[in-house]
Scaffold this active site. Sequence first.
Site, PDB file in Angstrom:
ATOM      1  N   HIS A 357       0.845  -1.186   0.000  1.00 21.81           N
ATOM      2  CA  HIS A 357       0.000   0.000   0.000  1.00 21.81           C
ATOM      3  C   HIS A 357       0.893   1.254   0.000  1.00 21.81           C
ATOM      4  O   HIS A 357       1.734   1.419   0.889  1.00 21.81           O
ATOM      5  CB  HIS A 357      -0.867  -0.034   1.262  1.00 21.81           C
ATOM      6  N   ALA A 358       0.751   2.107  -1.001  1.00 20.91           N
ATOM      7  CA  ALA A 358       1.671   3.232  -1.170  1.00 20.91           C
ATOM      8  C   ALA A 358       1.613   4.185   0.018  1.00 20.91           C
ATOM      9  O   ALA A 358       0.544   4.486   0.532  1.00 20.91           O
ATOM     10  CB  ALA A 358       1.326   3.999  -2.443  1.00 20.91           C
ATOM     11  N   HIS A 387       1.384  12.043  -6.298  1.00 22.70           N
ATOM     12  CA  HIS A 387       0.617  12.260  -5.073  1.00 22.70           C
ATOM     13  C   HIS A 387       1.486  12.023  -3.834  1.00 22.70           C
ATOM     14  O   HIS A 387       1.541  12.857  -2.926  1.00 22.70           O
ATOM     15  CB  HIS A 387      -0.596  11.321  -5.088  1.00 22.70           C
ATOM     16  N   GLU A 388       2.184  10.912  -3.797  1.00 20.01           N
ATOM     17  CA  GLU A 388       2.996  10.572  -2.615  1.00 20.01           C
ATOM     18  C   GLU A 388       4.136  11.564  -2.423  1.00 20.01           C
ATOM     19  O   GLU A 388       4.417  11.987  -1.299  1.00 20.01           O
ATOM     20  CB  GLU A 388       3.574   9.154  -2.743  1.00 20.01           C
ATOM     21  N   HIS A 391       3.114  14.575  -0.706  1.00 18.92           N
ATOM     22  CA  HIS A 391       3.142  14.447   0.756  1.00 18.92           C
ATOM     23  C   HIS A 391       4.548  14.722   1.294  1.00 18.92           C
ATOM     24  O   HIS A 391       4.729  15.419   2.284  1.00 18.92           O
ATOM     25  CB  HIS A 391       2.765  13.024   1.179  1.00 18.92           C
ATOM     26  N   GLU A 415      -4.028  14.923   2.238  1.00 20.59           N
ATOM     27  CA  GLU A 415      -4.523  14.192   1.063  1.00 20.59           C
ATOM     28  C   GLU A 415      -4.870  15.164  -0.062  1.00 20.59           C
ATOM     29  O   GLU A 415      -4.666  14.885  -1.242  1.00 20.59           O
ATOM     30  CB  GLU A 415      -5.749  13.362   1.427  1.00 20.59           C
ATOM     31  N   HIS A 515     -12.584   1.561   7.868  1.00 24.38           N
ATOM     32  CA  HIS A 515     -12.421   2.665   8.817  1.00 24.38           C
ATOM     33  C   HIS A 515     -13.335   2.592  10.031  1.00 24.38           C
ATOM     34  O   HIS A 515     -13.103   3.277  11.014  1.00 24.38           O
ATOM     35  CB  HIS A 515     -12.611   3.994   8.084  1.00 24.38           C
ATOM     36  N   TYR A 525     -11.594  12.696   4.302  1.00 23.04           N
ATOM     37  CA  TYR A 525     -11.565  12.360   2.867  1.00 23.04           C
ATOM     38  C   TYR A 525     -12.591  13.175   2.092  1.00 23.04           C
ATOM     39  O   TYR A 525     -12.368  13.564   0.953  1.00 23.04           O
ATOM     40  CB  TYR A 525     -11.795  10.860   2.666  1.00 23.04           C
TER      41      TYR A 525
HETATM   42 ZN    ZN Z   1      -2.140  10.431   0.181  1.00 24.61          ZN
END
Ligand code: ZN
Length: 616
Positions: A357-358, A387-388, A391, A415, A515, A525
Site C-alpha cells: 500500500h503506497a 501524489h505521494e 506528501h 490528502e 475505517h 476524505y
Molecule cells: Zn495520500
Amino acid sequence: MSLITKRAGQFAGAVSALALLAACDPQTPAAPADDAGETAAETAQPTAEDARAFVERAGQKLAAVSEEASRVFWINANFITYDSNWLAAKQSERLTKLGVELAQEARRFDGVDGLDADTRRKLMLLKESLTLPAPAGDDEAAAELARITTELQSMYGTGEVDGKSLGELSETMASSRDYDELLATWVGWRDVAKPMKDMYAAMVDIANQGAGDLGYDDTGVLWRSKYDMDPDAFAADVDRLWGEVKPLYESLHCHVRAKLGEQYGTDKVPQDGPIPAHLLGNMWAQQWGEIFDLVAEGDADPGYDLTQLLKDADYDHMKMVETADNFFTSVGFEPLPETFYERSLFLKPEDRDVVCHASAWNLDDQDDIRIKMCIKPTADDFKTIHHEIGHNIYQRAYKIQPPLYRGDPNDGFHEAIGDMIALSITPDYLKQIGLLDQVPSEDKDIGLLMAQALDKVAFLPFGLLVDKWRWQVFSGELTPDDYNQGWWKLREQYQGVTAPVDRAADAFDPGAKYHVPGNTPYMRYFLAHIFQFQFHRAACEMAGWEGPLHRCSIYGNKEVGEKFNAMLEMGASKTWQEALEAFTGQTEADATAIQAYFKPLKDWLDEQNQGRSCGW
Ligand SMILES: [Zn+2]
C-alpha cells in the site's frame, strides 16, 4: 514521525508527530500518568507559565520518541516478520501511553488565564490528538478498549469469504458483470462484519466516557472539535458543502443508473429509485471508476492511454519517480535528497513480505523523506507517485515548525495536497514532458472528466456519510438495535444506493468498511475532495490560466510554487482557515471549484439525462 499513506479504494490515515498518537491510540491500555510530577502539579493551581513549560516539554518528548518509532515502523512495513510486528506493537503501546498522558495533562490547563495563543493551540492539539480516548484513571476500561479495538481490526484484517481475501473479493466487485456473482460477493463480505456489532457498541460506551473525561459531550463532538471552529458549525459547514456538490452528483447518478439499467435490466435497476449497492464496481460503492466501460461509451474516449504511453516510452519505476521529482523542482522546490533514492522502496521485493500500500514517510521529521510503494508502470501508479511525493514535499516544508506543529492544520489537507498535484497531470503536461505527441482536442475531455468524476464526484456522499453515521452512534441518536438501519438510511439519502437484499436484524454493514472497525475518522476524505479542487483553482488563477480548469497544470510555474510553499511551511501552526487563506485568499471551504472543474461534464450529463427521471 510523519507517515502518509495513499488511498487506494481503501483509504489509510495520515500520521504525523501528533496524528501518530491518534493512529496508534487505542491498541493498548493506558498506564496511569507518571506520579511524582502529576501529584505536585495537581495540588498547585497551574499557571500560564506552567502551561508554556508543559507544551514545550510535550513537544520534546514526542520528537524524542517519534524518530525511533518511525524507524521501527519503517522496518516493519518493509520486512513483515513475527519480530518486526512485535517491535512495532511495542512502539505503538509506548506512543499510546504517551498520548493519553499528554492529553490528560493538557486538560489540567483548561480555564487557566493568560495563555498566549500559541500555547492554547498546542494544548488543544494535544487534547484532540486521540481518536478514542480511554477513561481517565480507569485501567480496566482502558484495557477493555484496547482489547476491543485490536480484536475489531483483526476480525476485519483476517476476514475472508470461501477462502478469498478482501483483495480478491474487491477484484471480483471491480471486474465481474454478473449480477448474482456480484451479489454473493457483496453479501459474503458483510457476513464478516456481523460479529463486530456488540463489541463495537461496548467500545462506543467506553470511548464516550473517555471523551467525557476530556471535557467533550461525546466522541463525535471530540472528532468535530478538530476543525478550528465550533463542532456544530463544522457539521453545518459540511452540509453546506454537500449542498453545493449535490446537483453534480445527482446528474452523475442519473446517467450511471440509466446505463446500469441497460446492462442489468430495469427490473434489477429500477429507474426511479436508489441503485443496488453491489453494481458500482466497488465493495462499498464509494468510487465507480471500475465501471467506466459501462457508463462512458461514444463521446467518452479520452483520446490516449497513459499506461500505453509509459510503456511505449520505456518508463520504468525510476524514470517515473524522477519525472515526479522533476515536477516539483519545476515549480521551485529543492530536488529530493539522495537519501530519498537510497532509502525508498520502489519495487515489490521477490524474497519477502512488505506492505505494498503506497505511503510517504518522513523518518526524522527533517529531510529523511521516502516513499514506499510497489510501482508498476501504469497510469494509476504514475499519478500516485506524484501524489505521494506531494506528501513528502509537504512534510519537508513544515520541518521548520516545532514538533507539535509538524502536520497539517486539518486532517483533510495532506490528502488534498497530494491529489491537487495529481490534478496537474493533464494532457498538456504529458506533452511538455514528452510522453504525448499531441494534446487531444477538447471533445475528448468528456472521457477524462468522466474518469475523474467516477472516482472523485461519486466518492463525495460516501465520504460524508461514514462519519455522519458515527456521529449519530456516538451521540446515542442511533442505538445498537438501529445501527444497521441508520446506516442504510444515510446511504440511501446521500448516495442514492440501497442494499440489494433485505438485511438481517443482526447485520452490521458499517463494519464491512475498514475505517469503522479500524476507528479512522473519515470526514477528512470528504474535505480532501473539496480542498483539492479549491487549491487547484487558486493555483490556476495565480498562474493566469484562463482555459477550462481541468486542462490547467501548474507544471513549471515557480510563482505558484512559492505561494504554495508558504502554505505548506505553516504546518499546523495556524488554523486551517488561515492556511487556506494564505494560498487561496479564501477563509472557507468552497465547493464551487469542483463545480467549475466538472462543468463540461455536468452539461454533457444533463444532455444525456434529458427524458430520464432523475433522483431517487
Ligand atoms: Zn495520500
